[in-house]
Design an enzyme around this catalytic site. Sequence first.
Site, short mmCIF file in Angstrom:
data_model
loop_
_atom_site.label_atom_id
_atom_site.label_comp_id
_atom_site.label_asym_id
_atom_site.label_seq_id
_atom_site.Cartn_x
_atom_site.Cartn_y
_atom_site.Cartn_z
N HIS A 153 0.93 -1.15 0.28
CA HIS A 153 0.12 0.03 -0.02
C HIS A 153 0.86 1.39 -0.03
CE1 HIS A 153 0.45 -0.05 4.32
NE2 HIS A 153 0.36 1.33 4.29
N ASP A 198 0.04 -7.42 1.71
CA ASP A 198 0.57 -6.15 1.84
C ASP A 198 2.09 -6.28 1.92
OD1 ASP A 198 0.54 -3.48 1.88
OD2 ASP A 198 -0.16 -3.20 3.83
N SER A 300 4.07 2.59 8.10
CA SER A 300 3.95 1.47 6.90
C SER A 300 5.08 1.42 6.15
CB SER A 300 2.71 1.93 5.88
OG SER A 300 1.65 1.85 6.63
#
Length: 350
Positions: A153, A198, A300
Amino acid sequence: MTQRTWLLLPLVAFGVMCRMSIVSRGILRLDVDRYEGEPCPLKNDGTGVCRKSSQCRQSVRNGERHCEFEGNEPVICCAMPPNVTYEAFTRVVQQACNSARGIDSKFDFHVIGDTVAAQVGEFPFVGLLMYENEQIRCGTSIISERFLLTAAHCITNKTRPIAVLLGTNEATDGDADRYETARVFRHKGYNSLTKQNDIALIELKSPIRMNSHIQPICLHTDLIDLPTTTNMTVMGWGIDNSDKTSNFLLKGTVNPILRSVCQSRFDNTIRKIKLSTNQMCALGDQNINGRATDTCEGDSGGPLVINHSGKYHLVGITSFGFGCGSEYFAGIYTRVSSYLDWIIERVWQK
Ligand SMILES: *[C@@H]1O[C@H](CO)[C@@H](O)[C@H](O)[C@H]1NC(C)=O
Ligand SMILES: *[C@@H]1O[C@H](CO)[C@@H](O)[C@H](O)[C@H]1NC(C)=O
Ligand SMILES: *[C@@H]1O[C@H](CO)[C@@H](O)[C@H](O)[C@H]1NC(C)=O
């Protein structure tokens, strides 16, 4: 990285939780559901791993305990010995690990339940992705001379990292080494709704010049989930306690949360999250304000690591959470060992 408190604990959601399950005859049931990959107690002493019954015929015959159901297939406590094929398969990862530097003893301390600034060179494998839009922030880890691992992402059609900043703990360090990205490999199975797969690889235009502040990290290859007592380190330049992205790399200590426990807490919320064995949950201790050490927005793609016999190993990639710093909802990480074949194929088998 933050210890922000989750403000909207869903009190109404703690109603009746009825989990139906069909238990095969002759198979003992564990007291609590355990998911595939989690350690489990064998019928006669010892620890096994929860595996699909089709992958563990021996234990089915022995009437080992039942962990959970995955589709129609029971997951049972499996006494499978280490798989030779698997070890041969991961040899390339072990070899790459030989060249990774050991943990520098001058940074030999840990903090529990709090986040503090990391020192330059303490985590020589961590990098900061650079985007044209400076509002976007994601972390990454060096795994070879040319490749970095991050979250899927962190790469979209509109937002592609143009470069990576290495060898620094400061996001605005103008003197830091900067490497331009050549290609990105986003996992084809990534799903922004379910958050599955992810994971992404970034290939650089030129090989990384390693030094004491820039080093690759070993990949964790063990398919068995880590015990919940394991101390792991998370880090990032994401949102901190002041609700702003941090200019300095922050680090914190977190522990694994059993996937079944983690899942049941998400089950209690409106937002349905169905975790798979390709994900793992982790959360740190609470500080005096009841805030738990956790990753947050902007962290992230960054690393979740363990100290394995004196070297850092990459266990997880920061993926998502439900708020940040709640003592109830753990942070969710992509489980690196679930993707070794995907990684090896692109990084080492070309
Ligand atoms: C060993 O592990 C590999 C990789 O996960 C798997 O494909 C293979 O089926 C396993 N072999 C046995 C005998 O369990
Ligand atoms: C994790 O860290 C805490 C605090 O430093 C320590 O008390 C504990 O023994 C550590 N756990 C393991 C398994 O090393
Ligand atoms: C890492 O583990 C080794 C032993 O396996 C230990 O000697 C060392 O102190 C640990 N370092 C850190 C930073 O935890």
